[in-house]
Design a protein around this motif. Sequence first.
Motif, mmCIF file in Angstrom:
data_model
loop_
_atom_site.group_PDB
_atom_site.id
_atom_site.type_symbol
_atom_site.label_atom_id
_atom_site.label_comp_id
_atom_site.label_asym_id
_atom_site.label_seq_id
_atom_site.Cartn_x
_atom_site.Cartn_y
_atom_site.Cartn_z
ATOM 1 N N ARG A 187 67.660 5.710 3.350
ATOM 2 C CA ARG A 187 66.461 6.091 2.623
ATOM 3 C C ARG A 187 67.075 7.544 2.103
ATOM 4 O O ARG A 187 66.630 8.003 0.798
ATOM 5 N N GLU A 188 67.561 8.172 2.795
ATOM 6 C CA GLU A 188 68.081 9.547 2.574
ATOM 7 C C GLU A 188 69.275 9.596 1.234
ATOM 8 O O GLU A 188 69.229 10.642 0.647
ATOM 9 N N GLY A 189 69.978 8.545 1.358
ATOM 10 C CA GLY A 189 71.012 8.460 0.381
ATOM 11 C C GLY A 189 70.536 7.791 -1.009
ATOM 12 O O GLY A 189 71.423 8.099 -1.858
ATOM 13 N N HIS A 190 69.588 7.672 -1.111
ATOM 14 C CA HIS A 190 68.858 6.982 -2.348
ATOM 15 C C HIS A 190 69.670 5.955 -2.931
ATOM 16 O O HIS A 190 70.078 6.112 -4.056
ATOM 17 N N TYR A 191 70.038 5.073 -2.346
ATOM 18 C CA TYR A 191 70.900 4.046 -2.832
ATOM 19 C C TYR A 191 70.139 2.931 -3.673
ATOM 20 O O TYR A 191 70.659 2.085 -4.525
ATOM 21 N N ALA A 192 68.652 2.831 -3.574
ATOM 22 C CA ALA A 192 67.964 2.151 -3.922
ATOM 23 C C ALA A 192 66.326 2.749 -4.171
ATOM 24 O O ALA A 192 66.274 3.506 -3.443
ATOM 25 N N GLN A 193 65.521 2.114 -5.240
ATOM 26 C CA GLN A 193 64.256 2.595 -5.339
ATOM 27 C C GLN A 193 63.347 2.033 -4.312
ATOM 28 O O GLN A 193 62.644 2.931 -3.826
ATOM 29 N N CYS A 194 63.715 0.854 -3.990
ATOM 30 C CA CYS A 194 62.846 0.224 -2.924
ATOM 31 C C CYS A 194 63.798 -0.286 -1.758
ATOM 32 O O CYS A 194 64.885 -0.603 -2.171
ATOM 33 N N LEU A 195 63.359 -0.321 -0.436
ATOM 34 C CA LEU A 195 64.163 -0.754 0.639
ATOM 35 C C LEU A 195 63.288 -1.735 1.357
ATOM 36 O O LEU A 195 62.275 -1.253 1.790
ATOM 37 N N SER A 196 63.517 -2.910 1.607
ATOM 38 C CA SER A 196 63.148 -3.810 2.168
ATOM 39 C C SER A 196 63.103 -3.715 3.751
ATOM 40 O O SER A 196 64.169 -2.938 4.217
ATOM 41 N N SER A 197 62.301 -4.135 4.546
ATOM 42 C CA SER A 197 62.262 -3.899 5.910
ATOM 43 C C SER A 197 63.365 -4.627 6.725
ATOM 44 O O SER A 197 63.987 -4.190 7.736
ATOM 45 N N SER A 198 64.176 -5.513 5.961
ATOM 46 C CA SER A 198 65.201 -6.282 6.573
ATOM 47 C C SER A 198 66.497 -5.821 6.251
ATOM 48 O O SER A 198 67.601 -6.096 6.800
ATOM 49 N N ALA A 199 66.719 -4.996 5.098
ATOM 50 C CA ALA A 199 67.883 -4.324 4.816
ATOM 51 C C ALA A 199 68.683 -3.565 5.609
ATOM 52 O O ALA A 199 69.760 -3.938 6.006
#
Length: 113
Positions: free
Chosen positions: A34-46
């Motif tokens: 989340r801190e790295g801003h790799y994607a707009q949304c992040l699933s809970s399983s990622a």
Amino acid sequence: MPGKRGHRGSPGRRSHTARAELSFSVSHMEHLLREGHYAQCLSSSAPVYLVAIIQYLAARVLELVRHEAQNSGRRRLTPELVDLAAHSNTLLSDLFRTITPSPSGPGPAPGPP
């Protein structure tokens, strides 16, 4: 006492790491993603999946380093043995081809500017 739950054996909350039966912290990986801003949304399983992959790679590398240490008659795992083990395995050498460890180990900690 009825109505009071202890920490041991209670069906209460368990961490993501404990539920996934992993050693590396899933919440820390989620924070980094989340801190790295790799994607707009992040699933809970990622983060769980990524931690599982990193844990598997670490175990595989340590297993190869242990074999290299036994073959060379050494009792300690050194950065040189990690480099030798990673470059002697074709799959890991492709993964680590851009890594060049320093011969003297890690450098001094950066001081204040």
